[in-house]
Design a protein around this motif. Structure first.
Motif, PDB file in Angstrom:
ATOM      1  N   SER A 190       0.787  -1.232   0.000  1.00 38.08           N
ATOM      2  CA  SER A 190       0.000   0.000   0.000  1.00 38.08           C
ATOM      3  C   SER A 190       0.825   1.291   0.000  1.00 38.08           C
ATOM      4  O   SER A 190       0.248   2.370   0.004  1.00 38.08           O
ATOM      5  N   GLY A 191       2.133   1.203   0.053  1.00 34.95           N
ATOM      6  CA  GLY A 191       2.965   2.405   0.077  1.00 34.95           C
ATOM      7  C   GLY A 191       3.216   2.928   1.470  1.00 34.95           C
ATOM      8  O   GLY A 191       4.114   3.718   1.699  1.00 34.95           O
ATOM      9  N   ALA A 192       2.400   2.475   2.442  1.00 39.43           N
ATOM     10  CA  ALA A 192       2.551   2.908   3.829  1.00 39.43           C
ATOM     11  C   ALA A 192       1.884   1.883   4.731  1.00 39.43           C
ATOM     12  O   ALA A 192       1.025   1.113   4.290  1.00 39.43           O
ATOM     13  N   VAL A 193       2.289   1.896   5.990  1.00 39.23           N
ATOM     14  CA  VAL A 193       1.649   1.028   6.975  1.00 39.23           C
ATOM     15  C   VAL A 193       1.489   1.822   8.265  1.00 39.23           C
ATOM     16  O   VAL A 193       2.327   2.646   8.608  1.00 39.23           O
ATOM     17  N   GLU A 194       0.386   1.602   8.928  1.00 43.41           N
ATOM     18  CA  GLU A 194       0.117   2.232  10.212  1.00 43.41           C
ATOM     19  C   GLU A 194      -0.074   1.106  11.216  1.00 43.41           C
ATOM     20  O   GLU A 194      -0.937   0.247  11.031  1.00 43.41           O
ATOM     21  N   ILE A 195       0.751   1.091  12.250  1.00 43.29           N
ATOM     22  CA  ILE A 195       0.709   0.000  13.216  1.00 43.29           C
ATOM     23  C   ILE A 195       0.599   0.530  14.632  1.00 43.29           C
ATOM     24  O   ILE A 195       0.921   1.686  14.900  1.00 43.29           O
ATOM     25  N   LYS A 196       0.152  -0.331  15.504  1.00 46.21           N
ATOM     26  CA  LYS A 196       0.205  -0.070  16.936  1.00 46.21           C
ATOM     27  C   LYS A 196       1.307  -0.974  17.471  1.00 46.21           C
ATOM     28  O   LYS A 196       1.285  -2.182  17.263  1.00 46.21           O
ATOM     29  N   ARG A 197       2.278  -0.382  18.105  1.00 45.37           N
ATOM     30  CA  ARG A 197       3.466  -1.094  18.564  1.00 45.37           C
ATOM     31  C   ARG A 197       3.109  -2.287  19.447  1.00 45.37           C
ATOM     32  O   ARG A 197       3.625  -3.393  19.263  1.00 45.37           O
ATOM     33  N   VAL A 198       2.215  -2.084  20.404  1.00 49.96           N
ATOM     34  CA  VAL A 198       1.850  -3.145  21.338  1.00 49.96           C
ATOM     35  C   VAL A 198       1.178  -4.311  20.605  1.00 49.96           C
ATOM     36  O   VAL A 198       1.487  -5.480  20.864  1.00 49.96           O
ATOM     37  N   GLU A 199       0.279  -3.993  19.677  1.00 51.08           N
ATOM     38  CA  GLU A 199      -0.403  -5.048  18.929  1.00 51.08           C
ATOM     39  C   GLU A 199       0.575  -5.855  18.083  1.00 51.08           C
ATOM     40  O   GLU A 199       0.472  -7.083  17.996  1.00 51.08           O
TER      41      GLU A 199
END
Length: 157
Positions: free
Chosen positions: A19-28
């Protein structure tokens, strides 16, 4: 056998590739890989750097996230240098110099440059100087983040 850092890096790169980018939650992500959150920090800090062609943004707090984007290679050096030089506040003359430099480096079209010049002008930013210069810096940085993001799709600063 690959290290956990290699596996996490590969996973994130696959998501970015899609997708060109990723958004994550560190803990998850740490839970998914059964590691400590500091392991995620290590991977991001050492393997997703500007020098390697990535832009990392983070937002702290309950709804916090880490966003990793691929930087367009040709733009990375000039834009990163300009982004860092803007700082927390910038006066109108310096801001216009940055816009001119980006246009000369063919990172902005003449229309984009004209629009950005107008947005950072004293007339549009009719605020007290200390607020105006800080807002001008945020506007310039937001524009540069958009230019650095592969495909031109950056998110909020």
């Amino acid at each position: 056998m690959k290290s956990i850092s290699d596996v996490i890096e590969k996973h994130l790169k696959e998501l970015i590739e899609a997708s060109g980018a990723v958004e994550i939650k560190r803990v998850e992500l740490a839970e998914a890989f059964r590691c400590v959150p500091s392991q995620i920090n290590y991977v991001i800090q050492t393997r997703f750097t500007v020098e390697r062609g990535y832009l990392v943004e983070s937002k702290r707090g309950g709804g916090g996230y880490i966003r990793i984007q691929k930087i367009r290679p040709a733009a990375a050096s000039l834009l990163k240098e300009a982004y860092d030089a803007v700082g927390e506040a910038i006066d109108e003359r310096r801001a216009l110099d940055f816009v001119d430099r980006l246009q000369e480096g063919e990172e902005l079209t003449s229309r984009e440059a004209a629009m950005l010049r107008r947005l950072v002008s004293r007339e549009v930013l009719a605020l007290p100087v200390e607020l105006r210069d800080r807002l001008r810096a945020r506007l310039l940085k937001a524009a540069m983040l958009t230019l650095m993001a592969e495909g031109g799709e950056a998110h909020d600063v």
